[in-house]
Design an enzyme around this catalytic site. Sequence first.
Site, short mmCIF file in Angstrom:
data_model
loop_
_atom_site.label_atom_id
_atom_site.label_comp_id
_atom_site.label_asym_id
_atom_site.label_seq_id
_atom_site.Cartn_x
_atom_site.Cartn_y
_atom_site.Cartn_z
N CYS B 86 0.84 -1.19 0.00
CA CYS B 86 0.00 0.00 0.00
C CYS B 86 0.88 1.26 0.00
O CYS B 86 1.58 1.50 -0.97
CB CYS B 86 -0.96 -0.05 1.19
SG CYS B 86 -2.37 1.05 1.01
N HIS B 203 -3.66 -5.78 0.89
CA HIS B 203 -3.04 -6.04 2.20
C HIS B 203 -3.07 -7.52 2.55
O HIS B 203 -4.02 -7.98 3.21
CB HIS B 203 -3.79 -5.27 3.28
CG HIS B 203 -3.61 -3.79 3.19
ND1 HIS B 203 -2.49 -3.15 3.69
CD2 HIS B 203 -4.37 -2.82 2.64
CE1 HIS B 203 -2.58 -1.84 3.46
NE2 HIS B 203 -3.71 -1.62 2.82
N GLU B 205 -1.41 -8.83 4.82
CA GLU B 205 -1.28 -8.92 6.28
C GLU B 205 -2.63 -8.81 6.99
O GLU B 205 -2.72 -9.11 8.18
CB GLU B 205 -0.30 -7.84 6.80
CG GLU B 205 -0.82 -6.41 6.85
CD GLU B 205 -0.76 -5.66 5.52
OE1 GLU B 205 -0.73 -6.32 4.44
OE2 GLU B 205 -0.78 -4.41 5.55
#
Lengths: 745, 229
Positions: B86, B203, B205
């Site tokens: 990002c 993302h 994560e």
Amino acid sequence: MSAEATRAQERPVTLELAREFGLSEAEYNNALEILGRVPTFTEMGIISVMWSEHCSYKSSKLWLKTLPTTGPQVICGPGENAGVVDIGDGDTVIFKMESHNHPSYIEPYQGAATGVGGILRDVFTMGARPIANMNALRFGDPSHPKTRHLVAGVVSGIGGYGNCVGVPTVGGETNFHPAYNGNILVNAMTVGVAKADRIFYSAAAGIGNPVVYVGSKTGRDGIHGATMASAEFTEDSEEKRPTVQVGDPFTEKLLIEACLELMETDAIVAIQDMGAAGLTSSSVEMAGKGGLGIELALDSLPMREEAMTPYEIMLSESQERMLIILKPGREEVAKAIFDKWELDFAVIGHLTDTGNLVIKMYGETWCDMPIAPVSNAAPEYDRPWEPTPAAAEVPDSVFDGYDAPLGDTLAKLFACPDLASKRWIWEQYDSLVGGDTRFMSGQADAAVVRVPGQTKAVAITTDCTPRYCLADPVEGGKQAVAEAWRNLSAVGALPLAITDNMNFGNPEKPRIMGQFVGAVQGIGAACKALDFPVVSGNVSLYNETNGEAILPTPAIGGVGTLPDAMIAVGIAFQNEGDVILGVGAATNAQGGHIGQSLFLREILGREEGPPPPVDLAVERRNGDFVRGLIREGLVVSSHDVADGGLIVTIAEMALAGGIGAHLTGLDGAHPRALFGEDQGRYVLAVRPDVAAKVQEKAKAAGVPVAVLGETRGASLSDRNGDIVPLTRLKTVNESWLPDYMSAEL
Amino acid sequence: MKAAIVVFPGSNRERDAVAALEAASGTKPHLVWHRDTELPKVDLIVVPGGFSYGDYLRSGAMAAHSPIMREVKARADQGVRVLGVCNGFQIITEAGLLPGALMRNGGLKFVCRVQHLRVENTDSPFTAKYAKGQIVRYPVAHGDGNYWADAETVRRLDGEGQVAFRYVADDSRADPRGNPNHSVSDIAGIFNAKRTVLGLMPHPEDAVEGLHGNTDGKPMFDGLVEALS
């Protein structure tokens, strides 16, 4: 700038000036009496904001005092920057909801953004790391020429601020009604978590202790913002744009990290953000709560503009600023942290034993007045009020001529602005940052956010049905609290406490004051019956333009807790073949309460009747039952019955999961039963092998439970075949808001 | 595997990255402050998401010139794996570790949603645990994710296997509806030429445990741990 130049900008203090500053003649005379002289220009400015409705709660205090604010779970109730509630294991949840209505109407992006910034500061100033933001928004009629612009600006302002500070915006509610055409409501809520032994309060202590200013520099923005928020709008409200503050979420993010880092040391005596009325409120409140005086030397205060006067500095509402009382000798420790985060840090004064607020600048004293008498003399009014007359019941004849196929009615309801999907809004909010979001609201009746680093979670909801409150403020106030409690129970959370954000019109009108009083009475009754106390709140009055008031809107932010985020259930159907159960029963003999329902308004075109009554004992019994089932792992999907009634609730669960429902328990049901908005009800989906067990438990608990059907296929259907395919409902539901926002102005 | 996460003023997804890396490797990653000039000896450097420097000037532009980024570039040149997510993708692109640029989303609005992606190349420690062509779901949350490169660069990225992920629609097809930000050629993430540096807007994560609703991001971190331990 010099003392002479400052004096040249000041105006003579007279009754006329006081009036311009929003004070009445009686209030002005009271100021003369307390000081025993005519106030200086700076003092007049300070007194006027301290005594403004926004800061003094002069019309509402009398009634707010009646609300229940205590309980074994409450660590700190109203009066501090935010409420603090125990969630076990030495952890607390800290939260508050606050309005930023007037500025958001004048300048929607900055108004909404700074609303988010302000409520975040109220929470982290107490030592909490913010873990979630919510918001409750009310806009005018979609066809009003300003509405589209206001929706776009407010949503982008909330996102612009919340996304940048890295706090997930996990939900809220959005309604449209012509009564908000001239006064939109932007209510923002922040929830944070802190250790119970690391909570910071605002009462100053220690004569001689340094007073420290940190954060952004002070400019001329927002001067008299609190006064603006304490008056009605007229056509020239646009001229008030200079009273709207400008936000900088990047600085806020640094301020959060720097303050939390400083809070890990033992340097802080007291801390408070500079919100409404800026340095005035923060210094006066901190010193006042500690029973001390405070002396400020403004020459060293970080300023962003040149030649500012003490009056401007004391009244500025520049954002992202905090006032801290440090322990003696800890200035260097603190300064190093703020230097690391590249934020301004300045010692601007010290605490005294005089009890006075003393302001020095340019070698002269501009203010020297006693804090306690001025604070304590803040007016408190018992304003005349009229109870709202009871509405007549809706006659059965309203259904005459209604014979639309059920599928068409559902399609119409799912496309109406209040029920239409708000995806266009929530996709602009980062709902996931932090990695702890289990559900955002919409996926479940309450948002569920895990406490960072733990398994337990916090559930959060915001609720209010303004049309109910207009028809009957007492029942409407009760309903708002009951629905918040129900939404928390519906995800499996134990409801803990609420924050109330009271949005009303001009309290000087007995009819409006009556709405306020009624709502407080209803809220109080529900809080008491549900052991769901008020721990923080905010009042926004004078939401009127040219004499037209908003719907009474006591927005309730409810917070609950779950031992494990993964216990929580959402609204979406998960499997085919689950049994759909209705928990709770219609409350009137006619088989469903249709007054003030969405069906009545959207399908029959009538806004009338009393709102559905709330039986608080039934509410509690049914909610405890549903929460118990969820905690035992017996529930797959759960949704409370609200706007649109039973059939809409089932359809929302089907849409969310992409699995239909075959309804066997609603054959030939009257529209009252399908669309009535009776309270205290839930729809559950359970696996077929536990359905009998759940029914037995219901019987034992005295809770009415009915089998409504089973999850199946891709449409809503009954014995006669398809009622409506989900794709049709999904299309109309998902397209209303994006189509509206992209339409030509 | 030892990892470092670079934190800038305004970073806000470093905690998400810490959690994902710690869960996969069992080791807490080092957090390195932007003013530091040295990195610990690590196998992986993560530049996390957020709004470094408030996105002022241009997303990632100021962070790309911070002292620590000189060190990140030097390590990347030595072959240390770098993951930019990002805002981290914007920063490492601004710093010249990857070609192209990230512009304002085509729709001019911030967009946060769960996004379907197609894994385009599995010949890297970032993507080795996926199958080529596999459809995965990662969340996106950005306002400036519109990847742009000139046609020749895009051809080269494709030809050299440097496109890591492409946006696809919910039904897994390439479709404008699936592209959240109007990125050229639906590009969601790219490698450098040696495939030691990965930048992507979505993302991974935030898709590593049951609470996130899906665990499609977990193989990326498991793959890194397996390759770099």
